[in-house]
Motif scaffolding. Structure first.
Motif, PDB file in Angstrom:
ATOM      1  N   ARG A  31       0.817  -1.211   0.000  1.00 12.29           N
ATOM      2  CA  ARG A  31       0.000   0.000   0.000  1.00 12.29           C
ATOM      3  C   ARG A  31       0.849   1.259   0.000  1.00 12.29           C
ATOM      4  O   ARG A  31       0.495   2.272  -0.593  1.00 12.29           O
ATOM      5  CB  ARG A  31      -0.925  -0.030   1.223  1.00 12.29           C
ATOM      6  N   LYS A  33       3.441   1.965  -1.553  1.00 14.66           N
ATOM      7  CA  LYS A  33       3.904   2.343  -2.892  1.00 14.66           C
ATOM      8  C   LYS A  33       2.883   3.223  -3.608  1.00 14.66           C
ATOM      9  O   LYS A  33       3.230   3.939  -4.536  1.00 14.66           O
ATOM     10  CB  LYS A  33       4.227   1.098  -3.709  1.00 14.66           C
ATOM     11  N   ASP A  34       1.634   3.165  -3.184  1.00 18.45           N
ATOM     12  CA  ASP A  34       0.572   3.966  -3.790  1.00 18.45           C
ATOM     13  C   ASP A  34       0.401   5.330  -3.117  1.00 18.45           C
ATOM     14  O   ASP A  34      -0.398   6.146  -3.570  1.00 18.45           O
ATOM     15  CB  ASP A  34      -0.767   3.225  -3.706  1.00 18.45           C
ATOM     16  N   GLN A  91      -7.867   2.495   0.861  1.00 18.68           N
ATOM     17  CA  GLN A  91      -8.335   1.601  -0.186  1.00 18.68           C
ATOM     18  C   GLN A  91      -9.796   1.256   0.075  1.00 18.68           C
ATOM     19  O   GLN A  91     -10.210   1.106   1.216  1.00 18.68           O
ATOM     20  CB  GLN A  91      -7.491   0.329  -0.226  1.00 18.68           C
TER      21      GLN A  91
END
Length: 169
Positions: A31, A33-34, A91
């Protein structure tokens, strides 16, 4: 509902260039990385926004290079600090999935509406989560987070309705 959701805890410094090793408190360690930034809990209601310059994975940890943290000594000063994101950056959840922060503190009722206790913790196990409920008498009861036991979760009203399976109490 919480406006901010916890995504990790700084475990320790990583290397000499100011990177921090983060234990993810999210289902997906990838997560990070986003994300372009995280908020550091600076105490109370005070959050400090930190830009993420780089992310890499080391075992089950995320290693982050955060803007403004330039060396190992600075990074070590963040040990134990929590990292957060705004709810709108989270998310999306699937059906019957909930953010742990929304569950903690919920009133737990039996299926006939009788108050049973308060949800105090969520333990992640291999098969399914387990909800730790403290009863009005101060006892801890462990409830498997399965449809047979958890009948309804209403985040808006902060109430969980349960069916006590034989042998749980």
């Amino acid at each position: 509902m919480e406006a901010m959701l916890q995504v990790g805890v700084v475990a320790k410094a990583h290397g000499v260039r100011g990177e921090v090793k983060v234990f993810p408190t999210t289902d997906s360690p990838q997560r990070f990385k986003d994300l372009s930034y995280v908020y550091l809990d600076a105490g109370g209601e005070d959050f400090r926004k930190l830009k993420i310059q780089s992310v890499k994975s080391v075992n089950r940890f995320a290693v982050l290079k955060l803007e403004g943290i330039e060396n190992m000594d600075q990074a070590e000063g963040y040990r134990g600090q929590t990292l957060w994101i705004p709810r709108e950056e989270a998310q999306p959840l699937k059906e019957d999935e909930y953010y742990v922060g929304d569950l903690i503190g919920m009133d737990v009722l039996l299926e006939d509406g009788t108050p049973f206790g308060t949800l105090k913790d969520v333990m992640e196990t291999g098969a399914n989560d387990v909800y730790v409920v403290e009863t009005a008498q101060g006892r801890e009861v462990l409830l498997p987070a399965i449809g047979e036991c958890i009948l309804d979760v209403d985040v808006e009203t902060d109430v969980m309705t349960i069916h006590l399976m034989d042998g749980l109490v």
